[in-house]
Design a protein around this motif. Structure first.
Motif, PDB file in Angstrom:
ATOM      1  N   GLN A 116       0.628  -1.035  -0.209  1.00 14.20           N
ATOM      2  CA  GLN A 116       0.011  -0.104  -0.001  1.00 14.20           C
ATOM      3  C   GLN A 116       0.815   1.122   0.042  1.00 14.20           C
ATOM      4  N   GLY A 117       0.356   2.455  -0.628  1.00 18.57           N
ATOM      5  CA  GLY A 117       1.206   3.377  -0.474  1.00 18.57           C
ATOM      6  C   GLY A 117       0.869   4.378  -1.784  1.00 18.57           C
ATOM      7  N   ASP A 118       1.495   5.502  -1.598  1.00 18.05           N
ATOM      8  CA  ASP A 118       1.682   6.573  -2.912  1.00 18.05           C
ATOM      9  C   ASP A 118       2.166   6.022  -4.176  1.00 18.05           C
ATOM     10  N   LEU A 119       2.889   5.109  -4.134  1.00 16.26           N
ATOM     11  CA  LEU A 119       3.732   4.794  -5.384  1.00 16.26           C
ATOM     12  C   LEU A 119       2.868   3.806  -6.291  1.00 16.26           C
ATOM     13  N   ALA A 120       3.122   4.143  -7.339  1.00 14.60           N
ATOM     14  CA  ALA A 120       2.394   3.275  -8.364  1.00 14.60           C
ATOM     15  C   ALA A 120       3.439   1.865  -8.579  1.00 14.60           C
ATOM     16  N   ARG A 121       2.593   1.010  -9.128  1.00 14.38           N
ATOM     17  CA  ARG A 121       3.341  -0.365  -9.464  1.00 14.38           C
ATOM     18  C   ARG A 121       4.685  -0.380  -9.746  1.00 14.38           C
ATOM     19  N   GLU A 122       4.708   0.510 -11.046  1.00 20.71           N
ATOM     20  CA  GLU A 122       5.939   0.547 -11.553  1.00 20.71           C
ATOM     21  C   GLU A 122       7.034   1.207 -10.742  1.00 20.71           C
ATOM     22  N   GLU A 123       6.760   2.259  -9.851  1.00 22.64           N
ATOM     23  CA  GLU A 123       7.607   2.680  -9.158  1.00 22.64           C
ATOM     24  C   GLU A 123       8.067   1.945  -7.976  1.00 22.64           C
ATOM     25  N   TRP A 124       7.170   0.980  -7.547  1.00 25.97           N
ATOM     26  CA  TRP A 124       7.562  -0.152  -6.385  1.00 25.97           C
ATOM     27  C   TRP A 124       8.576  -1.241  -7.114  1.00 25.97           C
ATOM     28  N   VAL A 125       8.184  -1.445  -8.536  1.00 21.41           N
ATOM     29  CA  VAL A 125       9.306  -2.450  -9.131  1.00 21.41           C
ATOM     30  C   VAL A 125      10.622  -1.586  -9.285  1.00 21.41           C
ATOM     31  N   VAL A 126      10.786  -0.479  -9.509  1.00 19.37           N
ATOM     32  CA  VAL A 126      11.988   0.354  -9.604  1.00 19.37           C
ATOM     33  C   VAL A 126      12.699   0.341  -8.212  1.00 19.37           C
ATOM     34  N   PHE A 127      11.942   0.504  -7.034  1.00 18.40           N
ATOM     35  CA  PHE A 127      12.302   0.612  -5.823  1.00 18.40           C
ATOM     36  C   PHE A 127      12.824  -0.717  -5.432  1.00 18.40           C
ATOM     37  N   LEU A 128      12.144  -1.733  -5.487  1.00 15.49           N
ATOM     38  CA  LEU A 128      12.579  -3.286  -5.376  1.00 15.49           C
ATOM     39  C   LEU A 128      13.920  -3.416  -6.013  1.00 15.49           C
TER      40      LEU A 128
END
Length: 165
Positions: A116-128
């Motif tokens: 959950q959170g403000d990030l879009a799925r693509e942003e989570w992928v980049v973060f991971l």
């Protein structure tokens, strides 16, 4: 409140993923300061009388140190999927080995589906992919699995419920 109302109000399980934001050196110093403050508080609790300014100061020092440690992390909620979504995700990641429960990429997909959170799925992928070590990713995937696996609550004491035969 009736059983029906209680069951309908029940939310899916969730847990907090403590994502370290600050460098390890900063976190280590903050944790060390917390340990020192807690040690000092224990000494003051034994030597000082209740309600003294010395005890209040030591308690305040512990609270400031706890706040400093917490500031080193971001709390991200990981929410369980509903059973149908979970089963669909399992189907999308079939096991390659006979004794495996799921296939490659399942943990990552499960985390991405529940985070959950403000990030879009693509942003989570980049973060991971760019901001976490392998071990941190595994820890996150394990948290997503723990939230979604349907097992008895480990907090239920032994013998709390009778075994039906």
């Amino acid at each position: 409140m009736s059983l029906r109302e209680r069951l309908q109000r029940r939310a899916l399980p969730s847990d907090v993923w403590w994502v370290r934001i600050d460098p390890l050196e900063v976190v280590s110093k903050a944790k060390e300061a917390l340990e020192e403050a807690e040690d000092a508080l224990r000494v003051v609790q034994v030597t000082a009388e209740e309600g003294t300014s010395e005890l209040a100061a030591a308690t305040e020092r512990v609270e400031r140190a706890r706040t400093a440690v917490a500031a080193c992390y971001e709390q991200v909620t990981v929410l369980a999927l509903d059973p149908a979504e979970y089963e669909a995700l399992l189907t999308e990641h079939p096991p390659r080995e006979e004794r495996a429960a799921w296939g490659p990429g399942f943990g990552r997909a499960l985390l991405l589906a529940g985070v959950q959170g403000d990030l879009a799925r693509e942003e989570w992928v980049v973060f991971l992919d760019s901001k976490l070590s392998h071990g941190e990713r595994v820890e996150a995937y394990n948290l997503a699995l723990a939230v979604n696996v349907r097992v008895l609550d480990p907090g239920i004491p032994k013998g709390w419920m009778p075994t039906l035969s």
